[in-house]
Scaffold this motif. Structure first.
Motif, PDB file in Angstrom:
ATOM      1  N   ASP A 259      33.212  97.458-106.826  1.00  0.00           N
ATOM      2  CA  ASP A 259      32.300  97.793-105.734  1.00  0.00           C
ATOM      3  C   ASP A 259      30.863  97.341-105.991  1.00  0.00           C
ATOM      4  OD1 ASP A 259      31.429  99.532-107.665  1.00  0.00           O
ATOM      5  OD2 ASP A 259      32.031 101.363-106.621  1.00  0.00           O
ATOM      6  N   GLY A 260      30.635  96.590-107.080  1.00  0.00           N
ATOM      7  CA  GLY A 260      29.309  96.057-107.356  1.00  0.00           C
ATOM      8  C   GLY A 260      28.489  96.867-108.334  1.00  0.00           C
ATOM      9  N   ARG A 261      28.937  98.080-108.656  1.00  0.00           N
ATOM     10  CA  ARG A 261      28.187  98.890-109.613  1.00  0.00           C
ATOM     11  C   ARG A 261      28.428  98.374-111.043  1.00  0.00           C
ATOM     12  NH1 ARG A 261      29.911 104.837-108.984  1.00  0.00           N
ATOM     13  NH2 ARG A 261      31.945 103.854-108.597  1.00  0.00           N
ATOM     14  N   VAL A 262      27.425  98.646-111.920  1.00  0.00           N
ATOM     15  CA  VAL A 262      27.521  98.246-113.320  1.00  0.00           C
ATOM     16  C   VAL A 262      27.257  99.479-114.170  1.00  0.00           C
ATOM     17  CG1 VAL A 262      26.617  96.751-115.145  1.00  0.00           C
ATOM     18  CG2 VAL A 262      26.721  95.909-112.784  1.00  0.00           C
ATOM     19  N   PHE A 263      28.214  99.788-115.076  1.00  0.00           N
ATOM     20  CA  PHE A 263      28.080 100.945-115.959  1.00  0.00           C
ATOM     21  C   PHE A 263      27.787 100.464-117.383  1.00  0.00           C
ATOM     22  CE2 PHE A 263      31.104 103.822-113.303  1.00  0.00           C
ATOM     23  CZ  PHE A 263      30.119 103.906-112.333  1.00  0.00           C
ATOM     24  N   ALA A 264      26.840 101.145-118.029  1.00  0.00           N
ATOM     25  CA  ALA A 264      26.572 100.907-119.447  1.00  0.00           C
ATOM     26  C   ALA A 264      27.349 101.940-120.251  1.00  0.00           C
ATOM     27  CB  ALA A 264      25.083 101.015-119.736  1.00  0.00           C
ATOM     28  N   HIS A 265      28.121 101.479-121.227  1.00  0.00           N
ATOM     29  CA  HIS A 265      28.927 102.351-122.083  1.00  0.00           C
ATOM     30  C   HIS A 265      28.375 102.305-123.503  1.00  0.00           C
ATOM     31  CE1 HIS A 265      31.619 102.016-118.707  1.00  0.00           C
ATOM     32  NE2 HIS A 265      32.483 102.847-119.245  1.00  0.00           N
ATOM     33  N   TYR A 266      27.947 103.472-124.001  1.00  0.00           N
ATOM     34  CA  TYR A 266      27.479 103.566-125.386  1.00  0.00           C
ATOM     35  C   TYR A 266      28.333 104.606-126.099  1.00  0.00           C
ATOM     36  CZ  TYR A 266      24.724 104.902-129.435  1.00  0.00           C
ATOM     37  OH  TYR A 266      24.337 105.196-130.712  1.00  0.00           O
ATOM     38  N   SER A 267      28.802 104.265-127.297  1.00  0.00           N
ATOM     39  CA  SER A 267      29.671 105.209-127.999  1.00  0.00           C
ATOM     40  C   SER A 267      29.313 105.294-129.468  1.00  0.00           C
ATOM     41  CB  SER A 267      31.143 104.794-127.853  1.00  0.00           C
ATOM     42  OG  SER A 267      31.407 103.641-128.626  1.00  0.00           O
ATOM     43  N   GLU A 268      29.607 106.470-130.036  1.00  0.00           N
ATOM     44  CA  GLU A 268      29.449 106.723-131.465  1.00  0.00           C
ATOM     45  C   GLU A 268      30.734 107.360-131.981  1.00  0.00           C
ATOM     46  OE1 GLU A 268      26.115 109.173-132.239  1.00  0.00           O
ATOM     47  OE2 GLU A 268      24.655 107.544-132.045  1.00  0.00           O
ATOM     48  N   PRO A 269      31.015 107.208-133.286  1.00  0.00           N
ATOM     49  CA  PRO A 269      32.206 107.859-133.845  1.00  0.00           C
ATOM     50  C   PRO A 269      32.094 109.382-133.771  1.00  0.00           C
ATOM     51  CG  PRO A 269      31.341 106.175-135.326  1.00  0.00           C
ATOM     52  CD  PRO A 269      30.323 106.383-134.280  1.00  0.00           C
ATOM     53  N   GLN A 270      33.236 110.040-133.541  1.00  0.00           N
ATOM     54  CA  GLN A 270      33.296 111.505-133.603  1.00  0.00           C
ATOM     55  C   GLN A 270      33.857 111.881-134.973  1.00  0.00           C
ATOM     56  OE1 GLN A 270      35.945 113.327-130.831  1.00  0.00           O
ATOM     57  NE2 GLN A 270      35.653 115.376-131.670  1.00  0.00           N
ATOM     58  N   ARG A 271      33.113 112.663-135.739  1.00  0.00           N
ATOM     59  CA  ARG A 271      33.498 112.988-137.113  1.00  0.00           C
ATOM     60  C   ARG A 271      33.866 114.458-137.234  1.00  0.00           C
ATOM     61  NH1 ARG A 271      29.592 108.985-137.781  1.00  0.00           N
ATOM     62  NH2 ARG A 271      30.154 107.340-139.297  1.00  0.00           N
ATOM     63  N   LEU A 272      34.862 114.705-138.037  1.00  0.00           N
ATOM     64  CA  LEU A 272      35.246 116.051-138.422  1.00  0.00           C
ATOM     65  C   LEU A 272      35.312 116.052-139.943  1.00  0.00           C
ATOM     66  CD1 LEU A 272      36.061 118.851-137.434  1.00  0.00           C
ATOM     67  CD2 LEU A 272      38.446 118.104-137.466  1.00  0.00           C
ATOM     68  N   GLU A 273      34.380 116.832-140.553  1.00  0.00           N
ATOM     69  CA  GLU A 273      34.150 116.739-141.990  1.00  0.00           C
ATOM     70  C   GLU A 273      33.812 115.287-142.312  1.00  0.00           C
ATOM     71  OE1 GLU A 273      37.465 118.428-144.024  1.00  0.00           O
ATOM     72  OE2 GLU A 273      36.864 120.479-143.543  1.00  0.00           O
ATOM     73  N   ASN A 274      34.505 114.656-143.225  1.00  0.00           N
ATOM     74  CA  ASN A 274      34.214 113.270-143.573  1.00  0.00           C
ATOM     75  C   ASN A 274      35.108 112.282-142.841  1.00  0.00           C
ATOM     76  OD1 ASN A 274      32.256 114.047-145.415  1.00  0.00           O
ATOM     77  ND2 ASN A 274      33.768 114.309-147.054  1.00  0.00           N
ATOM     78  N   LYS A 275      35.901 112.778-141.921  1.00  0.00           N
ATOM     79  CA  LYS A 275      36.889 111.938-141.273  1.00  0.00           C
ATOM     80  C   LYS A 275      36.488 111.663-139.829  1.00  0.00           C
ATOM     81  CE  LYS A 275      41.873 111.708-140.403  1.00  0.00           C
ATOM     82  NZ  LYS A 275      43.145 112.441-140.505  1.00  0.00           N
ATOM     83  N   ILE A 276      36.669 110.397-139.410  1.00  0.00           N
ATOM     84  CA  ILE A 276      36.393 110.022-138.027  1.00  0.00           C
ATOM     85  C   ILE A 276      37.665 110.242-137.224  1.00  0.00           C
ATOM     86  CG2 ILE A 276      35.746 108.123-136.498  1.00  0.00           C
ATOM     87  CD1 ILE A 276      34.165 106.935-138.797  1.00  0.00           C
ATOM     88  N   ILE A 277      37.579 111.052-136.179  1.00  0.00           N
ATOM     89  CA  ILE A 277      38.778 111.422-135.413  1.00  0.00           C
ATOM     90  C   ILE A 277      38.787 110.843-134.009  1.00  0.00           C
ATOM     91  CG2 ILE A 277      39.018 113.568-136.723  1.00  0.00           C
ATOM     92  CD1 ILE A 277      37.842 115.021-134.291  1.00  0.00           C
ATOM     93  N   GLY A 278      37.720 110.171-133.605  1.00  0.00           N
ATOM     94  CA  GLY A 278      37.685 109.609-132.260  1.00  0.00           C
ATOM     95  C   GLY A 278      36.298 109.086-131.937  1.00  0.00           C
ATOM     96  N   ARG A 279      36.037 108.924-130.619  1.00  0.00           N
ATOM     97  CA  ARG A 279      34.735 108.415-130.181  1.00  0.00           C
ATOM     98  C   ARG A 279      34.225 109.257-129.022  1.00  0.00           C
ATOM     99  NH1 ARG A 279      33.646 103.814-132.652  1.00  0.00           N
ATOM    100  NH2 ARG A 279      31.828 103.402-131.351  1.00  0.00           N
ATOM    101  N   VAL A 280      32.913 109.353-128.947  1.00  0.00           N
ATOM    102  CA  VAL A 280      32.263 110.028-127.826  1.00  0.00           C
ATOM    103  C   VAL A 280      31.477 108.971-127.053  1.00  0.00           C
ATOM    104  CG1 VAL A 280      30.605 111.778-127.121  1.00  0.00           C
ATOM    105  CG2 VAL A 280      32.092 112.197-129.082  1.00  0.00           C
ATOM    106  N   TRP A 281      31.749 108.879-125.744  1.00  0.00           N
ATOM    107  CA  TRP A 281      31.124 107.868-124.892  1.00  0.00           C
ATOM    108  C   TRP A 281      30.063 108.506-124.006  1.00  0.00           C
ATOM    109  CZ3 TRP A 281      32.304 102.686-125.140  1.00  0.00           C
ATOM    110  CH2 TRP A 281      33.442 102.343-125.888  1.00  0.00           C
ATOM    111  N   SER A 282      28.941 107.804-123.894  1.00  0.00           N
ATOM    112  CA  SER A 282      27.898 108.163-122.929  1.00  0.00           C
ATOM    113  C   SER A 282      27.796 107.011-121.936  1.00  0.00           C
ATOM    114  CB  SER A 282      26.556 108.383-123.637  1.00  0.00           C
ATOM    115  OG  SER A 282      25.556 108.695-122.698  1.00  0.00           O
ATOM    116  N   ILE A 283      27.910 107.332-120.647  1.00  0.00           N
ATOM    117  CA  ILE A 283      27.996 106.296-119.615  1.00  0.00           C
ATOM    118  C   ILE A 283      26.921 106.558-118.566  1.00  0.00           C
ATOM    119  CG2 ILE A 283      29.527 105.151-117.956  1.00  0.00           C
ATOM    120  CD1 ILE A 283      31.878 106.508-119.486  1.00  0.00           C
ATOM    121  N   TRP A 284      26.201 105.513-118.178  1.00  0.00           N
ATOM    122  CA  TRP A 284      25.214 105.667-117.105  1.00  0.00           C
ATOM    123  C   TRP A 284      25.205 104.419-116.224  1.00  0.00           C
ATOM    124  CZ3 TRP A 284      24.242 104.816-122.171  1.00  0.00           C
ATOM    125  CH2 TRP A 284      23.451 103.735-122.529  1.00  0.00           C
ATOM    126  N   ASP A 285      24.782 104.636-114.981  1.00  0.00           N
ATOM    127  CA  ASP A 285      24.785 103.594-113.954  1.00  0.00           C
ATOM    128  C   ASP A 285      23.528 102.734-114.109  1.00  0.00           C
ATOM    129  OD1 ASP A 285      24.822 102.038-111.660  1.00  0.00           O
ATOM    130  OD2 ASP A 285      25.671 103.620-110.414  1.00  0.00           O
TER     131      ASP A 285
END
Length: 657
Positions: A259-285
């Motif tokens: 539809d013509g919109r553009v989203f910026a996706h920024y992500s960082e690792p999600q950590r639990l203790e010393n282990k990375i278990i996933g990612r957290v995304w921040s999205i803005w138009d």
């Protein structure tokens, strides 16, 4: 938003969690609690800490897990800790205060509430710590142990502590929920398998989820929905889904929707203790900002096209340093673009400015018109007509405010303007000289003419009555007046010839000693022997090559002036010095002198000294003398002191060329 059921679904379905998942979720929740939490064994060894405790103590989690309470507790004593642990086992929980030290060695007071836990034959305590530094006092340990020998009271205390902890967790989760829902960005957490763990309402709104699509842990339909919305599914898979497995780095990607919109996706690792278990995304138009960037790029392209083709020189200047120049500016200044853009201080180029404010017709603001003088690389000074405006946000120069200077070369115009100004000044000066000349003629001619008229009238009426001697006296007056008029006309004629460049210097051999003595005799006769003239010669003056007519006028004028401006009874000295290649004439008087202010203009035609009073004169004599000296290729100099006297020195080349 949901993150308690771990399904993250719009339905009410529930799923049982595996033990490992329960541990992950427990640690995840503990790290969302605002209060500092840590687990400790009976030997004071730290087992686990949450993020809040790390922030409070300024240690990393890895550092804390290798430490004991003794490493941080300022008031820690082994005997006291044994007593605390013993009381904790009996009572189940207790609260006390103690001073702790941060990694930066700052001491603060904590209120610690610790609960006894026994699990699989292991004993450890779960502690909540709150900062009470405002109550900090100098003490070893301050304890508040609730001794309750009654088992019923002990159980009741444990229930109260559990309820309080549960309330604190609910408060922290509520705060986290409110924070995520109030942010302007969409937030979503994804695990390694690409499953949605957590999201906020903004995420749903930005992607415009229909009611038919739900976000659960394993939702291929939702994945297909995302890929159907984006313009390039392959880029989306690489930027989002595949990035979930590359969880050890930050990422920033732009995703364009159909539809013509553009989203910026920024992500960082999600950590639990010393282990990375996933990612957290921040999205803005970023659709509008992308449009703005495109408009800026278009404006810049248009500007560069115009700037590169115009004949006007264009400079963009920030803080006296040049950001941009066009080819015309290079040609004008003589410097290359590389030289001008490499920390070139604009003051090296601009040597002078004349400012003039120009108000815009619509009254919206004002620009500036400047005339600048620049010094080019090859040392030539040029004048520029410049308009100067400020570009603020029109083009991107690292958010700097820059000046746009558009310049055209007006050196030829300025030179013509200067010539016109000089011509006007000369015309004005000539007009003033003409006025002074007419006034002088009227004055100089009027006096002898009046004498002639008055004497002739008296003779006409009384010639037969007066004696011959009296009649002769009036005839003599008429003759003197006519002689004055004749000399005046000769002087004006000579000046006219000099101005018209009709005079020529025709040197011939002269005996200067004899020539100067003849001039002296003529001057003394003309002055009636009123002044004594001392003539002194030096050197061999028998042979010299000079123009006798011009030289006679030079010497006659200077000697006549010396006599005219000297008081009665004073002497005039005339020195003649003949050298191998030049003759030097020096005439010195003891007269009124020439003021310093007049010495700068005394060789100008019709100019007379400010102290001559009523002494007659035309103001042409010295001007003519200067012209005749120049025709000989010689020099004339003057030294004068008011009230003391004046000395004129004339040097003329006397060799035959």
């Amino acid at each position: 938003m949901t993150f308690g059921d771990y399904m993250l679904s719009n339905t009410n379905s529930q799923s049982a969690l595996q033990p490992e998942e329960e541990l992950k979720l427990a640690k995840f929740i503990i790290n969302q609690v605002a209060d500092a939490v840590f687990y400790v064994e009976s030997n004071a060894q730290i087992l686990y800490v949450n993020d809040a405790f790390c922030q409070m103590t300024e240690y990393f989690r890895e550092e804390l897990l290798s430490m004991t309470l003794k490493d941080m507790d300022v008031d820690f004593l082994p005997q006291d800790w044994l007593e605390i642990w013993s009381a904790l086992k009996q009572q189940g929980s207790l609260t006390f205060k103690s001073r702790y030290r941060t990694k930066a060695n700052q001491v603060f007071l904590l209120e610690i509430t610790i609960t006894y836990i026994e699990h699989q034959a292991r004993e450890f305590g779960c502690a909540f710590a709150r900062d009470h530094s405002n109550e900090l006092v100098d003490m070893s340990v301050q304890r508040y142990i609730n001794k309750s020998p009654d088992p019923k009271e002990e159980l009741q205390q444990e229930v109260i502590e559990y309820q309080r902890t549960e309330t604190e967790l609910e408060t922290s989760l509520s705060l986290l929920h409110s924070t995520l829902e109030s942010t302007a960005n969409a937030i979503v957490a994804v695990n390694f398998e690409g499953e949605f763990l957590c999201y906020n309402q903004k995420f749903m709104e930005m992607w415009q989820f229909p009611d038919s699509v739900t976000l659960s842990r394993k939702c291929n339909r939702a994945k297909a929905f995302f890929e159907s919305k984006v313009k390039d599914p392959e880029i989306f898979r690489r930027a989002v889904w595949e990035m979930s497995s590359q969880s050890d780095k930050e990422s920033y990607e732009l995703v364009e929707l159909k539809d013509g919109r553009v989203f910026a996706h920024y992500s960082e690792p999600q950590r639990l203790e010393n282990k990375i278990i996933g990612r957290v995304w921040s999205i803005w138009d970023v659709t509008e900002s992308r449009k703005t960037e495109e408009a800026l790029r278009l404006n810049e392209a248009r500007f560069r096209t115009l700037a590169e083709t115009t004949e006007a020189s264009i400079f963009l200047i920030h803080d006296k340093h040049i950001c941009y120049v066009n080819p015309a500016a290079e040609d004008l200044s003589g410097y290359t673009k590389k030289e001008l853009l490499n920390n070139f201080n604009i003051d090296r180029l601009i040597k002078g400015k004349k400012l003039r404010q120009v108000q815009k017709q619509d009254g919206a603001g004002c620009c500036e018109y400047q005339e600048m003088q620049i010094l080019t690389k090859n040392g030539v000074k040029r004048w520029l007509a410049c308009t100067v405006g400020v570009l603020d946000g029109v083009m991107d120069f690292a958010s700097k405010q820059v000046e746009l200077v558009t310049a055209i070369d007006i050196t030829d115009y300025k030179q013509a303007e200067s010539e016109v100004r000089q011509a006007l000044e000369q015309a004005k000066r000539l007009s003033e000289l003409r006025e002074r000349f007419v006034s002088m003629l009227c004055h100089q001619f009027r006096t002898p003419l009046n004498i002639v008229s008055f004497s002739a009238d008296l003779l006409r009426r009384h010639i037969h009555q007066w004696t011959e001697e009296k009649n002769r006296s009036y005839l003599d007056l008429i003759q003197v007046a006519v002689q004055q008029i004749s000399e005046l006309l000769d002087e004006i004629l000579l000046y006219g010839q000099a101005e018209a460049a009709r005079l020529e210097c025709e040197p011939r051999q002269l005996n200067l000693d004899r020539f100067c003595r003849d001039i002296l005799a003529q001057v003394q006769i003309a002055s009636g022997d009123q002044k004594l003239i001392n003539f002194v010669t030096q050197g061999n003056c028998s042979t010299a090559y000079l123009d006798p007519k011009l030289l006679q006028h030079i010497l006659t004028n200077l000697l006549s002036n010396a006599i005219k401006y000297s008081p009665n009874g004073s002497a005039v000295t005339f020195r003649l010095c003949c050298q191998s290649k030049e003759a030097i004439f020096q005439i010195k008087d003891s007269g009124i002198g020439i003021p310093v202010v007049d010495q700068q203009q005394m060789f100008e035609p019709f100019y007379r000294g400010s102290n001559v009073d009523s002494i007659p004169g035309t103001g042409l004599g010295l001007s003519i003398v200067k012209t005749l000296v120049d025709l000989h290729g010689g020099e004339i100099a003057v030294e004068s002191v008011v009230g003391v006297g004046t000395t004129f020195t004339v040097k003329l080349p006397s060799t035959h060329s």
